[in-house]
Design a protein around this motif. Structure first.
Motif, mmCIF file in Angstrom:
data_model
loop_
_atom_site.group_PDB
_atom_site.id
_atom_site.type_symbol
_atom_site.label_atom_id
_atom_site.label_comp_id
_atom_site.label_asym_id
_atom_site.label_seq_id
_atom_site.Cartn_x
_atom_site.Cartn_y
_atom_site.Cartn_z
ATOM 1 N N PRO A 128 38.708 46.419 51.606
ATOM 2 C CA PRO A 128 40.146 47.026 52.061
ATOM 3 C C PRO A 128 40.734 46.845 52.673
ATOM 4 O O PRO A 128 41.775 46.530 53.141
ATOM 5 C CB PRO A 128 39.576 48.851 51.412
ATOM 6 C CG PRO A 128 38.472 48.909 51.084
ATOM 7 C CD PRO A 128 37.742 47.755 51.177
ATOM 8 N N LEU A 129 39.921 46.898 54.074
ATOM 9 C CA LEU A 129 40.409 46.088 54.992
ATOM 10 C C LEU A 129 40.573 44.566 54.982
ATOM 11 O O LEU A 129 42.040 44.376 55.494
ATOM 12 C CB LEU A 129 39.140 46.450 56.294
ATOM 13 C CG LEU A 129 39.057 47.675 56.735
ATOM 14 C CD1 LEU A 129 37.383 47.436 58.118
ATOM 15 C CD2 LEU A 129 40.242 48.175 57.332
ATOM 16 N N ILE A 130 39.643 44.236 54.662
ATOM 17 C CA ILE A 130 39.886 42.145 54.074
ATOM 18 C C ILE A 130 41.615 42.649 53.617
ATOM 19 O O ILE A 130 42.602 41.498 54.066
ATOM 20 C CB ILE A 130 39.310 42.046 53.701
ATOM 21 C CG1 ILE A 130 37.435 41.286 54.648
ATOM 22 C CG2 ILE A 130 39.717 40.339 53.378
ATOM 23 C CD1 ILE A 130 36.225 40.766 53.443
ATOM 24 N N ILE A 131 41.614 43.703 52.355
ATOM 25 C CA ILE A 131 42.855 43.163 51.281
ATOM 26 C C ILE A 131 43.971 43.270 51.925
ATOM 27 O O ILE A 131 44.929 42.712 52.018
ATOM 28 C CB ILE A 131 42.582 44.081 50.185
ATOM 29 C CG1 ILE A 131 41.540 43.059 49.306
ATOM 30 C CG2 ILE A 131 43.939 43.954 49.541
ATOM 31 C CD1 ILE A 131 41.087 44.559 48.005
ATOM 32 N N ILE A 132 44.466 44.932 52.807
ATOM 33 C CA ILE A 132 45.240 45.019 53.667
ATOM 34 C C ILE A 132 46.134 43.907 55.292
ATOM 35 O O ILE A 132 47.026 43.399 54.989
ATOM 36 C CB ILE A 132 45.055 45.810 53.907
ATOM 37 C CG1 ILE A 132 44.974 47.410 53.640
ATOM 38 C CG2 ILE A 132 46.315 46.827 55.364
ATOM 39 C CD1 ILE A 132 44.238 48.792 54.375
ATOM 40 N N ASN A 162 30.167 45.036 60.347
ATOM 41 C CA ASN A 162 30.580 44.480 59.218
ATOM 42 C C ASN A 162 32.002 42.733 59.325
ATOM 43 O O ASN A 162 32.131 41.969 59.367
ATOM 44 C CB ASN A 162 31.125 44.720 57.889
ATOM 45 C CG ASN A 162 29.014 44.500 57.502
ATOM 46 O OD1 ASN A 162 28.413 44.610 58.154
ATOM 47 N ND2 ASN A 162 28.817 45.967 56.099
ATOM 48 N N TYR A 163 32.826 44.109 59.259
ATOM 49 C CA TYR A 163 34.093 43.569 59.616
ATOM 50 C C TYR A 163 34.723 43.072 60.654
ATOM 51 O O TYR A 163 34.924 41.396 60.666
ATOM 52 C CB TYR A 163 36.055 44.723 58.901
ATOM 53 C CG TYR A 163 37.253 43.842 59.160
ATOM 54 C CD1 TYR A 163 37.869 42.817 58.861
ATOM 55 C CD2 TYR A 163 37.461 44.136 60.658
ATOM 56 C CE1 TYR A 163 38.644 43.454 58.283
ATOM 57 C CE2 TYR A 163 38.835 43.566 60.947
ATOM 58 C CZ TYR A 163 39.222 42.962 59.914
ATOM 59 O OH TYR A 163 40.695 42.160 59.896
ATOM 60 N N LEU A 164 34.397 43.904 61.744
ATOM 61 C CA LEU A 164 34.709 43.150 63.422
ATOM 62 C C LEU A 164 33.462 41.525 63.217
ATOM 63 O O LEU A 164 34.074 40.848 64.119
ATOM 64 C CB LEU A 164 34.196 43.896 64.411
ATOM 65 C CG LEU A 164 34.649 45.044 64.614
ATOM 66 C CD1 LEU A 164 34.339 46.286 65.096
ATOM 67 C CD2 LEU A 164 36.775 44.811 65.058
ATOM 68 N N GLU A 165 32.605 41.568 62.731
ATOM 69 C CA GLU A 165 31.122 40.588 63.025
ATOM 70 C C GLU A 165 32.251 39.389 62.372
ATOM 71 O O GLU A 165 31.738 38.133 62.432
ATOM 72 C CB GLU A 165 29.581 40.695 62.795
ATOM 73 C CG GLU A 165 28.833 39.682 62.355
ATOM 74 C CD GLU A 165 28.838 39.341 63.775
ATOM 75 O OE1 GLU A 165 27.817 38.594 63.979
ATOM 76 O OE2 GLU A 165 28.660 40.374 65.188
ATOM 77 N N LEU A 174 37.950 49.672 64.718
ATOM 78 C CA LEU A 174 37.520 49.847 65.932
ATOM 79 C C LEU A 174 37.972 51.370 65.692
ATOM 80 O O LEU A 174 37.374 52.433 66.346
ATOM 81 C CB LEU A 174 38.192 49.386 67.177
ATOM 82 C CG LEU A 174 38.146 48.361 67.730
ATOM 83 C CD1 LEU A 174 39.146 47.537 68.154
ATOM 84 C CD2 LEU A 174 37.398 47.634 67.609
ATOM 85 N N LEU A 175 38.435 51.827 65.036
ATOM 86 C CA LEU A 175 38.565 53.631 64.870
ATOM 87 C C LEU A 175 37.550 54.113 64.176
ATOM 88 O O LEU A 175 37.638 55.108 64.143
ATOM 89 C CB LEU A 175 40.303 53.416 64.678
ATOM 90 C CG LEU A 175 40.725 53.632 65.078
ATOM 91 C CD1 LEU A 175 42.578 53.859 64.573
ATOM 92 C CD2 LEU A 175 41.140 54.857 66.400
ATOM 93 N N ILE A 176 37.209 52.947 62.900
ATOM 94 C CA ILE A 176 36.411 53.509 62.089
ATOM 95 C C ILE A 176 35.116 53.613 63.630
ATOM 96 O O ILE A 176 34.096 54.382 62.485
ATOM 97 C CB ILE A 176 35.810 52.671 61.086
ATOM 98 C CG1 ILE A 176 37.376 52.947 60.408
ATOM 99 C CG2 ILE A 176 34.452 52.641 60.115
ATOM 100 C CD1 ILE A 176 37.293 52.035 59.375
ATOM 101 N N MET A 177 34.885 52.647 64.105
ATOM 102 C CA MET A 177 33.138 53.282 64.953
ATOM 103 C C MET A 177 33.801 54.180 65.930
ATOM 104 O O MET A 177 32.322 54.632 66.018
ATOM 105 C CB MET A 177 33.085 51.287 64.898
ATOM 106 C CG MET A 177 31.961 51.105 66.043
ATOM 107 S SD MET A 177 30.956 48.961 67.015
ATOM 108 C CE MET A 177 31.061 48.693 65.380
#
Length: 471
Positions: free
Chosen positions: A282-286, A333-336, A301-304
């Motif tokens: 969902p982060l990628i899609i958004i 995963n998203y940040l990396e 970052l807020l999730i982390m």
């Protein structure tokens, strides 16, 4: 014979999904080099979830030295990553890669034979001295066409992510059945397999890709450090890998204290890591739909921050710890995955090699500092201290991200051409810049290369026609 079947990590079905448009040679290059990279990285990662628990028999064991041992490879990687890339330009990619894998194997055997934690630290430092990342990526660039290079790099990147997931699964299982020595011997075997793949499966390059796209140029490194957008990303990867390493110094102890047997840790790590991949979608899609990478970056970052807060506050409640790990891996995963892409978008045309050199150095320094920080904080103030300090650092990263620009979605092309002199280069650059969709065009005489940053309206054939007519 299907290359995706004979090499580790990549099934033929998976690989064919990623390889649309690649030639047979490029498919072989992507599969073989991704396997080499994945084997090596899995050897480095496998120790992370187990060393704190399975290294307690070593002379001199302490939480601080656990952190040093886990992060030691990062220091030597950071020091040698750029020099090894430059050496590969001078002496050839394959000799440097094979030499690095042999050094990595020797370091693994030193760690396997260690009876004290100090010798493990020496072994881990030797592992890091086999710093082959820049040389592997440069070899991939040498063996692929300009328009297909991004796909090959993506396959390599995906394999690194998969190797991390597999390390979380295999590390606890191997350590439980074979002990710490057996785990290090397995990493040595991985390195030897990597040597065989490089020697017998990877084609021999007949040319070098232009240096600006692959290998760091020492004269350009200072410029990269002055770019405010790049320095934010370099600080970010430093904090990300510092946090990852520090968390894995403390987390195994936390899980044991919460009543979760060490031989079962893989049953938590592996599914949460895989689950995090689905939560990352969902982060990628958004980000794609809204064309707002900055917003999704900050959401991650807020999730982390939320994950670290949960780990700090609920260290004795297993299901909340599991939730914290799931959220941590989702953000990680998203940040990396997004940080290298952002580096490529923000760096000037022709400077990707230098920008990635600084980025990689920051990444490995973060791993080293994370080991020091995680080990010292756990020894002095416990797991809560580790998670709280990591939370503060990620909070600082969030503040730094406020000044980040929302990147324009540009593609990069590196095209070989014949340039007679500076005036000729300026003439070609002017013609390329006039093409529809070209945001930036730089020609470098010494490299006989044209570097382009373009939008979706760009037509590659038009640029190729200009370069052909100018020969």
């Amino acid at each position: 014979m299907q290359i995706g079947i004979t090499l580790p990590f990549l099934s033929s079905r998976f690989f064919n999904m990623q390889s649309n448009g690649l030639s047979a040679v490029e498919k072989k290059v992507a599969a073989s080099l991704a396997s080499v990279f994945g084997l090596r990285m899995m050897g480095l990662f496998m120790i992370m979830p187990v060393f704190a628990l399975y290294g307690q028999h070593l002379t001199g064991f302490s939480p601080f030295l656990v952190g040093v041992a886990i992060g030691a490879y990062g220091l030597t990687q950071a020091l040698l990553q750029i020099p090894m890339g430059i050496l590969s330009d001078k002496f050839g990619r394959k000799p440097v890669i094979i030499g690095g894998l042999i050094v990595f194997s020797i370091g693994s055997l030193v760690a396997a034979s260690a009876t004290s934690i100090y010798m493990v630290i020496v072994g881990r430092a030797l592992q890091g001295m086999g710093a082959i990342a820049a040389a592997v990526l440069a070899l991939a660039a040498d063996l692929t066409r300009d328009e297909q290079r991004t796909k090959v790099m993506a396959v390599i990147g995906m394999c690194i992510g998969f190797s991390f997931a597999l390390a979380l699964l295999l590390g606890p299982i191997v350590a439980h059945h074979l002990g710490l020595s057996g785990l290090f011997i397995m990493t040595a075997i991985f390195a030897v397999i990597g040597v065989l793949i490089v020697q017998f499966f990877v084609p021999n390059p007949v040319r070098h890709a232009p240096k600006g796209d692959t290998v760091a140029a020492p004269a350009r490194l200072l410029t990269m450090l002055k770019n405010p957008q790049l320095i934010r990303l370099d600080a970010g990867i430093f904090i990300l890998h510092l946090t990852l390493t520090a968390v894995f110094v403390a987390l195994p102890f936390v899980l044991v204290h919460a009543g979760f047997a060490k031989e079962n840790h893989w049953k938590l790590y592996f599914p949460t890591f895989i689950g995090a991949f689905f939560l990352m979608v969902p982060l990628i899609i958004i980000g794609v739909k809204k064309k707002n990478t900055k917003a999704t970056f900050q959401i991650s970052l807020l999730i982390m921050l939320a994950s670290l807060a949960i780990l700090a506050l609920f260290e004795n409640q297993f299901w909340l710890i599991a939730l914290g790990i799931l959220l941590f891996f989702t953000a990680f995963n998203y940040l990396e995955a997004s940080l290298p892409s952002l580096i490529a978008k923000f760096c000037p045309a022709g400077d990707k090699g230098s920008a990635m050199g600084v980025y990689s150095t920051s990444q490995f320094l973060g791993a080293f500092c994370g080991g020091l920080l995680g080990g010292s904080m756990y020894q002095w103030v416990g797991a809560n201290g580790v998670f709280i300090v990591a939370l503060v650092l990620v909070g600082i990263w969030l503040l730094l991200s406020l000044g980040m620009e929302n990147p324009v979605l540009l593609k990069s092309y590196t095209l070989s051409t014949k340039i007679r002199d500076k005036a000729h280069a300026q003439e070609i650059a002017a013609q390329l810049s006039a093409l529809t969709g070209v945001a930036e065009a730089i020609l470098i005489t010494e490299e006989q290369a044209a570097y382009l940053k373009v939008t979706d309206q760009f037509e590659l054939e038009s640029a190729q026609a200009i370069l052909k007519s100018s020969d």
